[in-house]
Design a protein around this motif. Structure first.
Motif, PDB file in Angstrom:
ATOM      1  N   MET B   1     122.068  40.256 -19.377  1.00  0.00           N
ATOM      2  CA  MET B   1     122.696  39.081 -19.999  1.00  0.00           C
ATOM      3  C   MET B   1     124.118  38.930 -19.464  1.00  0.00           C
ATOM      4  O   MET B   1     124.892  39.877 -19.487  1.00  0.00           O
ATOM      5  N   ARG B   2     124.413  37.706 -19.012  1.00  0.00           N
ATOM      6  CA  ARG B   2     125.731  37.454 -18.426  1.00  0.00           C
ATOM      7  C   ARG B   2     126.356  36.267 -19.138  1.00  0.00           C
ATOM      8  O   ARG B   2     125.744  35.195 -19.223  1.00  0.00           O
ATOM      9  N   PHE B   3     127.556  36.488 -19.723  1.00  0.00           N
ATOM     10  CA  PHE B   3     128.250  35.380 -20.389  1.00  0.00           C
ATOM     11  C   PHE B   3     128.882  34.470 -19.348  1.00  0.00           C
ATOM     12  O   PHE B   3     129.496  34.942 -18.394  1.00  0.00           O
ATOM     13  N   THR B   4     128.741  33.171 -19.497  1.00  0.00           N
ATOM     14  CA  THR B   4     129.234  32.229 -18.489  1.00  0.00           C
ATOM     15  C   THR B   4     130.327  31.319 -19.035  1.00  0.00           C
ATOM     16  O   THR B   4     131.008  30.647 -18.271  1.00  0.00           O
ATOM     17  N   SER B   5     130.482  31.248 -20.344  1.00  0.00           N
ATOM     18  CA  SER B   5     131.572  30.443 -20.914  1.00  0.00           C
ATOM     19  C   SER B   5     131.835  30.956 -22.317  1.00  0.00           C
ATOM     20  O   SER B   5     130.998  31.647 -22.911  1.00  0.00           O
ATOM     21  N   GLU B   6     133.007  30.601 -22.815  1.00  0.00           N
ATOM     22  CA  GLU B   6     133.392  31.088 -24.144  1.00  0.00           C
ATOM     23  C   GLU B   6     134.358  30.089 -24.762  1.00  0.00           C
ATOM     24  O   GLU B   6     135.305  29.665 -24.107  1.00  0.00           O
ATOM     25  N   GLN B   7     134.115  29.674 -25.986  1.00  0.00           N
ATOM     26  CA  GLN B   7     135.094  28.821 -26.674  1.00  0.00           C
ATOM     27  C   GLN B   7     135.033  29.050 -28.178  1.00  0.00           C
ATOM     28  O   GLN B   7     133.998  29.434 -28.721  1.00  0.00           O
ATOM     29  N   ARG B   8     136.200  28.823 -28.807  1.00  0.00           N
ATOM     30  CA  ARG B   8     136.262  28.881 -30.273  1.00  0.00           C
ATOM     31  C   ARG B   8     136.019  27.481 -30.811  1.00  0.00           C
ATOM     32  O   ARG B   8     136.682  26.520 -30.431  1.00  0.00           O
ATOM     33  N   LEU B   9     135.077  27.326 -31.716  1.00  0.00           N
ATOM     34  CA  LEU B   9     134.844  26.032 -32.366  1.00  0.00           C
ATOM     35  C   LEU B   9     135.803  25.890 -33.544  1.00  0.00           C
ATOM     36  O   LEU B   9     136.373  26.875 -34.020  1.00  0.00           O
ATOM     37  N   VAL B  13     134.265  29.857 -35.298  1.00  0.00           N
ATOM     38  CA  VAL B  13     133.041  30.431 -34.726  1.00  0.00           C
ATOM     39  C   VAL B  13     133.195  30.552 -33.212  1.00  0.00           C
ATOM     40  O   VAL B  13     133.668  29.623 -32.546  1.00  0.00           O
ATOM     41  N   LEU B  14     132.836  31.723 -32.678  1.00  0.00           N
ATOM     42  CA  LEU B  14     132.911  31.949 -31.223  1.00  0.00           C
ATOM     43  C   LEU B  14     131.578  31.543 -30.595  1.00  0.00           C
ATOM     44  O   LEU B  14     130.528  32.077 -30.950  1.00  0.00           O
ATOM     45  N   GLU B  15     131.668  30.582 -29.657  1.00  0.00           N
ATOM     46  CA  GLU B  15     130.459  30.103 -28.976  1.00  0.00           C
ATOM     47  C   GLU B  15     130.483  30.577 -27.535  1.00  0.00           C
ATOM     48  O   GLU B  15     131.428  30.278 -26.793  1.00  0.00           O
ATOM     49  N   ARG B  16     129.451  31.307 -27.131  1.00  0.00           N
ATOM     50  CA  ARG B  16     129.378  31.794 -25.752  1.00  0.00           C
ATOM     51  C   ARG B  16     128.049  31.402 -25.122  1.00  0.00           C
ATOM     52  O   ARG B  16     126.993  31.681 -25.688  1.00  0.00           O
ATOM     53  N   GLU B  17     128.137  30.749 -23.957  1.00  0.00           N
ATOM     54  CA  GLU B  17     126.924  30.496 -23.195  1.00  0.00           C
ATOM     55  C   GLU B  17     126.611  31.732 -22.360  1.00  0.00           C
ATOM     56  O   GLU B  17     127.524  32.448 -21.946  1.00  0.00           O
ATOM     57  N   PHE B  18     125.334  31.961 -22.142  1.00  0.00           N
ATOM     58  CA  PHE B  18     124.953  33.110 -21.311  1.00  0.00           C
ATOM     59  C   PHE B  18     123.728  32.753 -20.485  1.00  0.00           C
ATOM     60  O   PHE B  18     123.081  31.714 -20.711  1.00  0.00           O
ATOM     61  N   GLU B  22     117.104  33.879 -15.279  1.00  0.00           N
ATOM     62  CA  GLU B  22     117.167  32.432 -15.007  1.00  0.00           C
ATOM     63  C   GLU B  22     117.296  31.600 -16.282  1.00  0.00           C
ATOM     64  O   GLU B  22     117.363  30.368 -16.215  1.00  0.00           O
ATOM     65  N   ILE B  23     117.262  32.257 -17.447  1.00  0.00           N
ATOM     66  CA  ILE B  23     117.162  31.520 -18.716  1.00  0.00           C
ATOM     67  C   ILE B  23     118.538  31.297 -19.328  1.00  0.00           C
ATOM     68  O   ILE B  23     119.249  32.264 -19.613  1.00  0.00           O
ATOM     69  N   PRO B  24     118.937  30.035 -19.549  1.00  0.00           N
ATOM     70  CA  PRO B  24     120.219  29.812 -20.231  1.00  0.00           C
ATOM     71  C   PRO B  24     120.084  30.001 -21.743  1.00  0.00           C
ATOM     72  O   PRO B  24     119.012  29.760 -22.312  1.00  0.00           O
ATOM     73  N   GLY B  25     121.183  30.429 -22.349  1.00  0.00           N
ATOM     74  CA  GLY B  25     121.175  30.629 -23.800  1.00  0.00           C
ATOM     75  C   GLY B  25     122.570  30.467 -24.366  1.00  0.00           C
ATOM     76  O   GLY B  25     123.547  30.311 -23.626  1.00  0.00           O
TER      77      GLY B  25
END
Lengths: 243, 243
Positions: B1-9, B13-18, B22-25
């Protein structure tokens, strides 16, 4: 309406027994009510003495949300005079159930329709008396009990703004037609494995209600097994519509 | 699993794309988590971009109750490669719906069963990765999405302790049989007038679940009309079973 007893329950809820003519009833008001409290009429299957612990639990839970609660005995139940017609119908129901046969629609009509005819004006009279008390305000909700009584009250009594109905009693054919006329918000509880209840009839009745806001909460288990966690959504339903 | 972005809403709440291969999450964790948070896997119909605002709303609501939430894209949806079989089945569904015909069981099987076969191991792999993060603990819940995926996960994945299922998607015949093997607590949401959903099939599926604790919450309205007030009982359900 004449109060005949008064006691404070643990937690401070004031419980008062009353009579309305010949009809016994009970009123519960929250411990600290600064303004007149909204009222929930607590329906039941008849027999206040037997059902009392469950009514007290429901009244306490309602009081926590700021609601007063009240109930009256049903015609032909508890200490009230029996009706020959209803007793005969009850015996016919018992016979059918013991024989493992479905309960005939005609028996259901004989059991429930006269009860609705007699009970509904009594609940309306109780409402007149209760709403004249300074500690009780509107709006008014109806909760539980014989579903045909709840449906009739929802149709004919404009002071009732929302109802929690329990799909656990026999439904006369006429009640399906009346259900189409119900326009107040409804929250319906159904026990999926209720021994004495026809599940499909309960689902058909839910479908028939004419109101725009209706919710069905079904849970596994028998007639008396409504899970405790269903108390909160029901209270939140009344809070949305009576506060 | 590789985190690709990170932002605080808003609200923290911490939102991280990963990506997981090949599967985005996406992973959402509560603002203030002193201990590892229980995790809710957020199911959806496929197409993370389109569904994202609703997923964020669900993740925020879960975070208010102390839960982390995570989701992954479904096979054949969003930016992931299309499956020829699924695209053909989708076209067949569209044709049937436009012709006003019932959608054939065989088409439903072609649409849903390969999706379940492919998606379930992916959700399990995501669970492996997510549970290895120090900020995520158990237990794990599953919520929403394609109901056949939820049912299969409930049967095969012992780390899932409770599930909120949405009875709003096609149910393959095999899923009714699998439902009998489900033993975790279930909270099922049904939209009474869901255009694309067979109400009787949803009720039959609810009946089939083998678990001892199951609740059905049905509300008037179409597929996307689940009332906001149903968020609280669902969160309370997870609080009872994941806390």
């Amino acid at each position: 309406m004449r109060f005949t007893s008064e006691q404070r329950l643990d937690g401070g809820v004031l419980e008062r027994e009353f009579t309305l003519g010949e009809i016994p009833g009970i009123l519960w008001t929250p411990a600290s009510a600064s303004a007149p409290a909204p009222l929930i009429l607590l329906g039941h299957p008849g027999g206040l003495h037997k059902i009392r612990p469950r009514l007290v639990a429901r009244a306490r839970h309602s009081a926590e949300h700021g609601f007063a609660s009240a109930t009256i005995e049903l015609p032909g139940s508890g200490d009230r005079p029996r009706s020959a017609v209803a007793e005969q119908a009850r015996a016919d129901v018992r016979r059918a159930v013991e024989a493992g046969e479905p309960v005939d629609e005609e028996i259901v009509d004989r059991l429930i329709l006269p009860l609705v005819e007699k009970a509904v004006p009594e609940w309306q009279a109780a409402l007149d008396a209760l709403l004249s008390l300074p500690e009780i305000g509107g709006p008014v909700g109806y909760s539980g009990g014989v579903i045909a009584i709840g449906v009739r009250l929802a149709v004919v009594e404009p002071r009732i703004s929302a109802a929690v109905l329990f799909a656990g009693s026999f439904v006369p054919r006429a009640t399906f037609e009346e259900a189409r006329q119900v326009t107040i918000p409804l929250h319906v509880l159904l026990q999926w494995d209720d021994e004495g209840n026809d599940r499909q009839a309960a689902l058909d009745l839910f479908d028939a209600f004419g109101t725009k806001e209706k919710t069905l909460h079904a849970n596994l288990g028998g007639h008396t097994g409504v899970p405790q966690f269903e108390g909160d959504p029901a209270a939140q339903f009344f809070t949305r519509h009576l506060s």
